[in-house]
Write a protein that holds these residues in place. Sequence first.
Motif, PDB file in Angstrom:
ATOM      1  N   TYR A  67       0.878  -0.952  -0.532  1.00 12.22           N
ATOM      2  CA  TYR A  67       0.036  -0.093  -0.165  1.00 12.22           C
ATOM      3  C   TYR A  67       0.916   1.530  -0.098  1.00 12.22           C
ATOM      4  O   TYR A  67       0.978   2.254  -0.722  1.00 12.22           O
ATOM      5  CB  TYR A  67      -0.515  -0.142   1.001  1.00 12.22           C
ATOM      6  N   VAL A  68       1.819   1.282   0.586  1.00 18.02           N
ATOM      7  CA  VAL A  68       2.462   2.969   1.205  1.00 18.02           C
ATOM      8  C   VAL A  68       3.209   2.308  -0.601  1.00 18.02           C
ATOM      9  O   VAL A  68       3.997   3.968  -1.086  1.00 18.02           O
ATOM     10  CB  VAL A  68       3.926   2.720   2.489  1.00 18.02           C
ATOM     11  N   VAL A  69       3.976   1.766  -0.817  1.00 22.38           N
ATOM     12  CA  VAL A  69       4.978   1.573  -2.353  1.00 22.38           C
ATOM     13  C   VAL A  69       4.160   2.472  -3.191  1.00 22.38           C
ATOM     14  O   VAL A  69       4.794   3.342  -4.225  1.00 22.38           O
ATOM     15  CB  VAL A  69       5.441  -0.053  -2.583  1.00 22.38           C
ATOM     16  N   ARG A  70       2.740   1.589  -3.522  1.00 20.67           N
ATOM     17  CA  ARG A  70       1.699   2.014  -4.430  1.00 20.67           C
ATOM     18  C   ARG A  70       2.097   3.326  -4.252  1.00 20.67           C
ATOM     19  O   ARG A  70       1.820   4.840  -5.237  1.00 20.67           O
ATOM     20  CB  ARG A  70       0.272   1.108  -4.331  1.00 20.67           C
ATOM     21  N   LEU A 100       3.436   5.478  -2.976  1.00 21.34           N
ATOM     22  CA  LEU A 100       4.889   6.495  -3.238  1.00 21.34           C
ATOM     23  C   LEU A 100       4.672   6.739  -4.809  1.00 21.34           C
ATOM     24  O   LEU A 100       5.317   7.676  -5.219  1.00 21.34           O
ATOM     25  CB  LEU A 100       6.029   5.598  -2.724  1.00 21.34           C
ATOM     26  N   VAL A 101       4.704   5.756  -5.209  1.00 19.67           N
ATOM     27  CA  VAL A 101       4.520   5.243  -6.984  1.00 19.67           C
ATOM     28  C   VAL A 101       3.602   6.191  -7.865  1.00 19.67           C
ATOM     29  O   VAL A 101       3.978   7.150  -8.269  1.00 19.67           O
ATOM     30  CB  VAL A 101       4.739   4.540  -7.054  1.00 19.67           C
ATOM     31  N   ARG A 102       2.530   6.232  -7.104  1.00 21.49           N
ATOM     32  CA  ARG A 102       1.210   7.542  -7.638  1.00 21.49           C
ATOM     33  C   ARG A 102       1.593   8.753  -6.706  1.00 21.49           C
ATOM     34  O   ARG A 102       2.412   9.788  -8.624  1.00 21.49           O
ATOM     35  CB  ARG A 102      -0.178   7.132  -6.825  1.00 21.49           C
ATOM     36  N   ASP A 103       2.832   8.862  -6.678  1.00 23.74           N
ATOM     37  CA  ASP A 103       2.223  10.551  -6.273  1.00 23.74           C
ATOM     38  C   ASP A 103       3.786  11.005  -6.707  1.00 23.74           C
ATOM     39  O   ASP A 103       3.919  11.811  -7.733  1.00 23.74           O
ATOM     40  CB  ASP A 103       3.358  10.273  -4.402  1.00 23.74           C
ATOM     41  N   ASP A 104       5.158   9.888  -7.356  1.00 22.55           N
ATOM     42  CA  ASP A 104       5.811  10.111  -7.916  1.00 22.55           C
ATOM     43  C   ASP A 104       5.538  10.257  -9.570  1.00 22.55           C
ATOM     44  O   ASP A 104       5.892  11.266 -10.030  1.00 22.55           O
ATOM     45  CB  ASP A 104       6.830   8.872  -8.189  1.00 22.55           C
ATOM     46  N   PHE A 105       4.451   9.574  -9.865  1.00 21.58           N
ATOM     47  CA  PHE A 105       3.825   9.636 -11.245  1.00 21.58           C
ATOM     48  C   PHE A 105       3.018  11.375 -10.903  1.00 21.58           C
ATOM     49  O   PHE A 105       3.231  11.911 -12.912  1.00 21.58           O
ATOM     50  CB  PHE A 105       3.025   8.725 -11.399  1.00 21.58           C
ATOM     51  N   ASP A 106       2.343  11.355 -10.166  1.00 22.38           N
ATOM     52  CA  ASP A 106       1.657  12.701 -10.565  1.00 22.38           C
ATOM     53  C   ASP A 106       2.662  13.999 -10.556  1.00 22.38           C
ATOM     54  O   ASP A 106       2.596  15.116 -11.213  1.00 22.38           O
ATOM     55  CB  ASP A 106       0.881  12.991  -8.784  1.00 22.38           C
ATOM     56  N   GLU A 107       3.874  14.362  -9.484  1.00 21.18           N
ATOM     57  CA  GLU A 107       4.822  15.099  -9.888  1.00 21.18           C
ATOM     58  C   GLU A 107       5.725  14.734 -11.640  1.00 21.18           C
ATOM     59  O   GLU A 107       5.617  16.082 -11.581  1.00 21.18           O
ATOM     60  CB  GLU A 107       6.324  14.159  -8.825  1.00 21.18           C
TER      61      GLU A 107
END
Length: 81
Positions: A35-38, A40-47
């Motif tokens: 859950y946490v990795v997903r 973080l990946v989603r936030d990184d993609f958004d940025e």
Amino acid sequence: MNSTTSKVLSLRMDGELFDRLHTHAAKRGMSVQDYVVRALVRDDFDERLKTSVEEAERFFDSAGVRRRLATRPEPARSGRA
């Protein structure tokens, strides 16, 4: 994970936050780690997406594309609806 190698990140958090993460993860049938990795990946993609959009806007502004599009005449429309 897509990478063939992985790294370890250790986080210290209070029990209340961990419980909330655990609840959110369980609702999705996931481990807290996944859950946490997903998230973080989603936030990184958004940025990265935001940065790409900003770079494209700067490129098109500097190339004058918006000005040319704004002054381009509209195509003729037929009388049919």
